[in-house]
Design a protein around this motif. Structure first.
Motif, mmCIF file in Angstrom:
data_model
loop_
_atom_site.group_PDB
_atom_site.id
_atom_site.type_symbol
_atom_site.label_atom_id
_atom_site.label_comp_id
_atom_site.label_asym_id
_atom_site.label_seq_id
_atom_site.Cartn_x
_atom_site.Cartn_y
_atom_site.Cartn_z
ATOM 1 N N MET A 119 0.815 -1.222 0.000
ATOM 2 C CA MET A 119 0.000 0.000 0.000
ATOM 3 C C MET A 119 0.843 1.264 0.000
ATOM 4 O O MET A 119 0.337 2.357 0.227
ATOM 5 N N GLU A 120 2.146 1.134 -0.230
ATOM 6 C CA GLU A 120 2.978 2.335 -0.354
ATOM 7 C C GLU A 120 2.683 3.030 -1.678
ATOM 8 O O GLU A 120 2.373 2.372 -2.663
ATOM 9 N N PRO A 121 2.700 4.368 -1.707
ATOM 10 C CA PRO A 121 3.195 5.278 -0.666
ATOM 11 C C PRO A 121 2.135 5.724 0.343
ATOM 12 O O PRO A 121 2.440 6.525 1.226
ATOM 13 N N THR A 122 0.903 5.226 0.234
ATOM 14 C CA THR A 122 -0.157 5.677 1.145
ATOM 15 C C THR A 122 0.084 5.177 2.559
ATOM 16 O O THR A 122 0.034 5.956 3.523
ATOM 17 N N ILE A 123 0.316 3.887 2.688
ATOM 18 C CA ILE A 123 0.581 3.266 3.988
ATOM 19 C C ILE A 123 1.925 2.561 3.897
ATOM 20 O O ILE A 123 2.139 1.738 3.007
ATOM 21 N N HIS A 124 2.804 2.877 4.822
ATOM 22 C CA HIS A 124 4.147 2.309 4.788
ATOM 23 C C HIS A 124 4.242 1.065 5.669
ATOM 24 O O HIS A 124 3.473 0.894 6.627
ATOM 25 N N SER A 146 -3.965 -2.656 -4.761
ATOM 26 C CA SER A 146 -2.830 -2.113 -4.010
ATOM 27 C C SER A 146 -2.452 -0.756 -4.569
ATOM 28 O O SER A 146 -2.560 -0.515 -5.777
ATOM 29 N N ASP A 147 -1.977 0.144 -3.709
ATOM 30 C CA ASP A 147 -1.489 1.433 -4.186
ATOM 31 C C ASP A 147 -0.098 1.297 -4.806
ATOM 32 O O ASP A 147 0.300 2.108 -5.641
ATOM 33 N N ASN A 148 0.632 0.286 -4.393
ATOM 34 C CA ASN A 148 1.942 -0.010 -4.982
ATOM 35 C C ASN A 148 1.716 -0.697 -6.326
ATOM 36 O O ASN A 148 1.173 -1.802 -6.388
ATOM 37 N N LYS A 149 2.124 -0.061 -7.394
ATOM 38 C CA LYS A 149 1.846 -0.556 -8.744
ATOM 39 C C LYS A 149 2.588 -1.852 -9.071
ATOM 40 O O LYS A 149 2.323 -2.476 -10.107
ATOM 41 N N ASP A 150 3.512 -2.254 -8.211
ATOM 42 C CA ASP A 150 4.210 -3.523 -8.435
ATOM 43 C C ASP A 150 3.322 -4.728 -8.109
ATOM 44 O O ASP A 150 3.689 -5.859 -8.410
ATOM 45 N N TYR A 151 2.183 -4.470 -7.487
ATOM 46 C CA TYR A 151 1.278 -5.547 -7.106
ATOM 47 C C TYR A 151 0.059 -5.557 -8.026
ATOM 48 O O TYR A 151 -0.575 -4.518 -8.240
#
Length: 220
Positions: free
Chosen positions: A139-144, A187-192
């Motif tokens: 969930m980065e960069p929203t939640i680390h 997910s906010d992380n585009k790698d997921y």
């Protein structure tokens, strides 16, 4: 250092009552009081009535190393200026959020000022709030990773694009809800990649995420 059992004995002595009378005052069984005295159990959901009756703060019963009783700013009740929020430190939480969590282990209780909950997370102190640690970086960069995620259990229909703590296919996840063109967890992380929800599996909504914060510290 006083144990929880020793503190119960202290309450009995201070109030000059026996275990039967204490059980009646707290609305619990005498067998539970006996378990407290034997050190078998410390049921946190009864700590508030115990604090109300004894005059000691909840922190006193939570911390076995607390020798000095810290006085609360006001009496511990619904109008108190301290709100205790369940913290599921092991990431163990279910959609039941309450009595049904008994078989999953009891949460710790974190104290907050009501105004801090409003300012930090825009929630009412009377809301059903929980806190759970975040593991992983999906969930980065929203939640680390290692952030503490604050969620509110409001029994409302999931909102498109909102972030939820949920259980899916046996896993506990923090994801955005996507309803169109099909139900998916994002997910906010585009790698997921998005998790497309299969028809034969259901998503258990634990709570809508209202914020997160970090308690990272350094020691030198």
């Amino acid at each position: 250092m006083k144990t929880f059992a020793q503190k119960i004995e202290e309450v009995l002595k201070d109030k000059n009552i026996n275990t039967v009378q204490l059980a009646e005052k707290l609305g619990v069984s005498q067998s539970l009081i006996s378990q407290w005295l034997s050190g078998e159990k410390r049921t946190r959901k009864f700590l508030k009535p115990l604090a109300d009756f004894s005059g000691y703060p909840i922190e006193y019963f939570l911390d076995d190393n607390m020798e000095t009783i810290v006085q609360l700013r006001s009496e511990i009740n619904d109008d108190s200026d301290t709100v205790y929020v369940p913290f599921f430190k092991d990431g163990v939480v279910s959609a039941g959020f309450g009595a049904e969590n008994g078989d999953l282990g009891e949460p710790d209780l974190l104290p907050f000022k009501p105004e801090d909950l409003r300012i930090m997370f825009n929630v009412s102190p009377k809301a059903t709030i929980g806190i759970i640690p975040c593991f992983g970086n999906s969930m980065e960069p929203t939640i680390h990773e290692s952030d503490l995620v604050v969620f509110c259990h409001d029994n409302q229909e999931p909102i498109e694009g909102a972030i939820y703590v949920c259980r899916y296919d046996g896993e506990l996840l923090v994801k955005r809800f996507k309803k169109r063109p099909h139900l998916a967890l994002i997910s906010d992380n585009k790698d997921y990649d998005p998790i497309k929800i299969e028809e034969f599996l259901s998503v258990g909504i634990i709570g809508r995420v209202v914020g997160s914060y970090s308690i990272n510290s350094k020691r030198f």
